[in-house]
Design a protein around this motif. Sequence first.
Motif, mmCIF file in Angstrom:
data_model
loop_
_atom_site.group_PDB
_atom_site.id
_atom_site.type_symbol
_atom_site.label_atom_id
_atom_site.label_comp_id
_atom_site.label_asym_id
_atom_site.label_seq_id
_atom_site.Cartn_x
_atom_site.Cartn_y
_atom_site.Cartn_z
ATOM 1 N N THR A 134 0.834 -1.208 0.000
ATOM 2 C CA THR A 134 0.000 0.000 0.000
ATOM 3 C C THR A 134 0.861 1.248 0.000
ATOM 4 O OG1 THR A 134 -1.686 -1.205 1.250
ATOM 5 C CG2 THR A 134 -1.870 1.186 1.194
ATOM 6 N N THR A 135 1.945 1.226 0.787
ATOM 7 C CA THR A 135 2.849 2.380 0.829
ATOM 8 C C THR A 135 3.514 2.610 -0.523
ATOM 9 O OG1 THR A 135 3.281 1.920 3.167
ATOM 10 C CG2 THR A 135 4.824 3.370 2.032
ATOM 11 N N LEU A 136 3.875 1.531 -1.208
ATOM 12 C CA LEU A 136 4.548 1.663 -2.496
ATOM 13 C C LEU A 136 3.617 2.129 -3.600
ATOM 14 C CD1 LEU A 136 6.843 -1.513 -2.598
ATOM 15 C CD2 LEU A 136 7.593 0.874 -2.490
ATOM 16 N N TYR A 137 2.384 1.589 -3.610
ATOM 17 C CA TYR A 137 1.492 1.813 -4.748
ATOM 18 C C TYR A 137 0.409 2.856 -4.491
ATOM 19 C CZ TYR A 137 3.596 -2.272 -6.914
ATOM 20 O OH TYR A 137 4.483 -3.154 -7.485
ATOM 21 N N ALA A 138 0.445 3.509 -3.350
ATOM 22 C CA ALA A 138 -0.487 4.612 -3.108
ATOM 23 C C ALA A 138 -0.159 5.783 -4.045
ATOM 24 C CB ALA A 138 -0.419 5.061 -1.654
ATOM 25 N N SER A 139 -1.068 6.731 -4.160
ATOM 26 C CA SER A 139 -0.885 7.850 -5.097
ATOM 27 C C SER A 139 0.373 8.658 -4.799
ATOM 28 C CB SER A 139 -2.115 8.757 -5.054
ATOM 29 O OG SER A 139 -3.263 8.034 -5.441
ATOM 30 N N ASN A 140 0.782 8.698 -3.520
ATOM 31 C CA ASN A 140 2.000 9.423 -3.152
ATOM 32 C C ASN A 140 3.156 8.479 -2.853
ATOM 33 O OD1 ASN A 140 0.848 8.343 -0.886
ATOM 34 N ND2 ASN A 140 1.177 10.143 0.410
ATOM 35 N N ALA A 178 -3.241 1.496 -5.863
ATOM 36 C CA ALA A 178 -3.754 1.099 -4.553
ATOM 37 C C ALA A 178 -5.225 1.493 -4.446
ATOM 38 C CB ALA A 178 -2.947 1.769 -3.441
ATOM 39 N N PHE A 179 -5.944 0.762 -3.616
ATOM 40 C CA PHE A 179 -7.378 0.979 -3.390
ATOM 41 C C PHE A 179 -8.186 0.760 -4.673
ATOM 42 C CE2 PHE A 179 -5.027 4.237 -0.783
ATOM 43 C CZ PHE A 179 -4.913 3.418 0.325
ATOM 44 N N SER A 180 -7.740 -0.221 -5.468
ATOM 45 C CA SER A 180 -8.457 -0.601 -6.683
ATOM 46 C C SER A 180 -8.259 -2.097 -6.892
ATOM 47 C CB SER A 180 -7.937 0.179 -7.896
ATOM 48 O OG SER A 180 -6.610 -0.204 -8.203
ATOM 49 N N ILE A 215 6.166 4.083 -6.184
ATOM 50 C CA ILE A 215 5.758 3.560 -7.488
ATOM 51 C C ILE A 215 4.436 4.168 -7.938
ATOM 52 C CG2 ILE A 215 5.133 1.470 -8.776
ATOM 53 C CD1 ILE A 215 6.998 -0.113 -6.987
ATOM 54 N N GLY A 216 3.502 4.315 -7.026
ATOM 55 C CA GLY A 216 2.177 4.827 -7.379
ATOM 56 C C GLY A 216 2.195 6.226 -7.964
#
Length: 277
Positions: free
Chosen positions: A119-125, A137-139, A128-129
């Motif tokens: 989640t930390t990596l692929y969140a909008s901020n 994340a969240f999808s 990677i995200g």
Amino acid sequence: MNVGLKNKKTSVFPGFGITLGFTLLYLAIIVLIPLSMIFWKSMSMGFEDFWKTIIDPRVIASYRLSFVTAFTAAIINGVFGVLIAWVLTRYHFPGKRLMDGLVDLPFALPTAVAGITLTTLYASNGWIGQLFSFRIAFSSLGITIALIFIGLPFVVRMVQPVLENIEKEVEEASASLGANRLQTFRKIILPELVPALLTGFALSFARALGEYGSVVFIAGNMPFKTEITPLIIMTKLEQYDYAGATAVAAVMLIITFLILFLINILQWWSSRKFIRE
């Protein structure tokens, strides 16, 4: 000589009766009795309430999301699991042992830690995200990534021993007869890999269906969108709706069993087919 005496057949496996009895007892206590209690508890709510629970639109949406993401993750793991196993068995390079050890990392890493990390990596901020204009994340895409992470070792570890046992002389003989690399892989290697690949796919798929810890953080848990079935079950348990939770779990168990049964039939058929050929 006594005619009435009968020759006794000696088993090549001494103690078969005792070991079989302990095996059946162990499986009954660990597997069969707990699973049977799911159906027993579900029956306590009556057929009408049971039917209303399992066909609730929110529950059906979670079924669809869980099966689609689990199947997608298992397919991707099937492709890249074979690729990773091929690299680990066919080539020698610096850091090979480290890479081989990293394959087993999802087995040792707590699922909650994996979920928070992803989640930390692929969140909008996240690292990677933030590189992508769309949400990961969240999808459902984030859910699939988490399921790929926890299911990859099953495919690699099932395929890797088979590749190690395939003699390189067979591949060299195929090449000497004029076959290119693609033909050698398709005609010589792939038939040997199919049973192990199907087994790894089934294990990865089954693990992904029941995964909770690594998914609950990255999913976002939005009803009708990113809410997986294990979360539905946990929500019902937190609301003390034990019968409702076991009803949903029973449906998942039946569907999963049917899918794994079909995969095992396909694996058996493919093994016989390639043996005949």
